[in-house]
Design an enzyme around this catalytic site. Structure first.
Site, PDB file in Angstrom:
ATOM      1  N   HIS A 174      42.281 -40.840  -7.120  1.00  0.00           N
ATOM      2  CA  HIS A 174      42.376 -39.699  -6.234  1.00  0.00           C
ATOM      3  C   HIS A 174      43.274 -38.667  -6.902  1.00  0.00           C
ATOM      4  O   HIS A 174      44.097 -39.007  -7.770  1.00  0.00           O
ATOM      5  CB  HIS A 174      42.980 -40.098  -4.883  1.00  0.00           C
TER       6      HIS A 174
ATOM      7  N   CYS B  35      38.684 -36.076  -6.734  1.00  0.00           N
ATOM      8  CA  CYS B  35      38.332 -34.958  -5.879  1.00  0.00           C
ATOM      9  C   CYS B  35      39.251 -33.787  -6.191  1.00  0.00           C
ATOM     10  O   CYS B  35      40.393 -33.961  -6.596  1.00  0.00           O
ATOM     11  CB  CYS B  35      38.470 -35.367  -4.422  1.00  0.00           C
TER      12      CYS B  35
END
Length: 302
Positions: A131, A173
């Site tokens: 992430h 992301c």
């Protein structure tokens, strides 16, 4: 000359320091921000890729995170990890895999790689599957600043990589928006997928960061948008990157190869997702090239 005086017309001032020397005699030095105007700017010039070794490829794979971070597990990331191991090994890299390391351990492994002697290597690769948020990437228990990572491999701290390609691949992301689909016929790759396969997104978002000469920053998604990951087959970006590497990795110039990957990923769209608002959404990767020559991974002679 006093502070109020201006330099005479035509006077040239230098605001950069000389390029660093290489430990392996590489004549294509472009590290830091110096420019040798005596060099012929041949648009076809290539990085020297005939060293004894291809180089090291570090892959930091993160599926689970410390509970206090409140980050979801990244199901499917081991498919990416294994896919990258095969593809990078086929290109001749010495692949080092690390799973769910704490931030201190990630930094220690990076420091070890920084201190390695890369004199007989063509280049260096570092991959993060995790992430991301702003200018950081997540390890198991905390964030690491991406710029701090790339700084470790600049010529002043890792002289044996001076003038050589340094490739960073970040599957994470980079925002809070989906890319809306428009009608394009035959826009989805045909593939046999399990009926239980779902698409997930990697949390938070990271910014595009400059790194310096001879760096190539590869991002799974353009800034501000979600990056999609198949829970069985891995992320769209790594799937298509590895497939393109297997088909064209030893023949196509690398930034051209990345453009092909962009196109392949752009053809995909979300078919199944627990977040129904994501159905039909798309993704487009991007890369920021500070390379100064063409980059080819021609096969190594046996």
């Amino acid at each position: 000359m006093s502070g109020s005086e201006l330099p005479p017309a035509g006077h040239v001032q230098v605001d950069s320091r000389p390029a660093l020397s290489s430990t392996d005699g590489n004549q294509n030095i472009t590290e830091v921000d110096a420019l040798d105007l005596r060099q012929t700017l041949d648009p076809a010039v290539q990085y020297k890729m005939s060293h004894e070794r291809r180089g090291v490829a570090l892959v930091f794979n993160h599926e689970h995170f410390f509970w206090k971070l409140k980050l979801p597990d990244r199901r499917g990331t081991f498919a990416d990890r294994n896919n990258l191991e095969r593809s990078l090994t086929d290109l001749g890299f010495e692949v080092r895999l690390f799973d769910d390391l704490r931030a201190d351990d990630v930094e220690r492994k990076l420091t070890e790689a920084c201190k390695d002697d890369h004199s007989n290597a063509d280049c260096f690769v570092c991959v993060f599957l995790s992430h991301g948020e702003d200018d950081h990437i997540y390890a198991f228990d905390g964030k690491i600043q991406i710029e701090a990572i790339t700084d470790m491999f600049k010529g002043n701290r890792c002289p044996s990589l001076a003038g050589k390609p340094k490739i960073f691949i970040i599957q994470a992301c980079r925002g809070d928006k989906h890319d809306d689909a428009i009608l394009v016929h035959d826009a989805i790759d045909s593939r046999d997928e399990s009926s239980i396969s779902e698409t997930e997104v990697d949390a938070a978002g990271i910014y595009t960061l400059p790194a310096g000469a001879d760096f190539l920053m590869c991002y799974s998604v353009a800034q501000g948008y979600y990056s999609h990951r198949d829970t069985l087959n891995g992320s769209w970006y790594i799937q298509d990157l590895c497939e393109t590497l297997r088909k064209h990795g030893s023949s196509l110039e690398f930034t051209e190869l990345l453009t092909v990957v962009n196109r392949k990923v752009s053809y995909r769209r979300v078919d199944r997702c627990r977040d129904i608002s994501a159905i039909g959404k798309k993704q487009i990767p991007c890369f920021a090239s500070m390379l100064t020559k063409k980059l080819y991974f021609y096969p190594k002679s046996k």
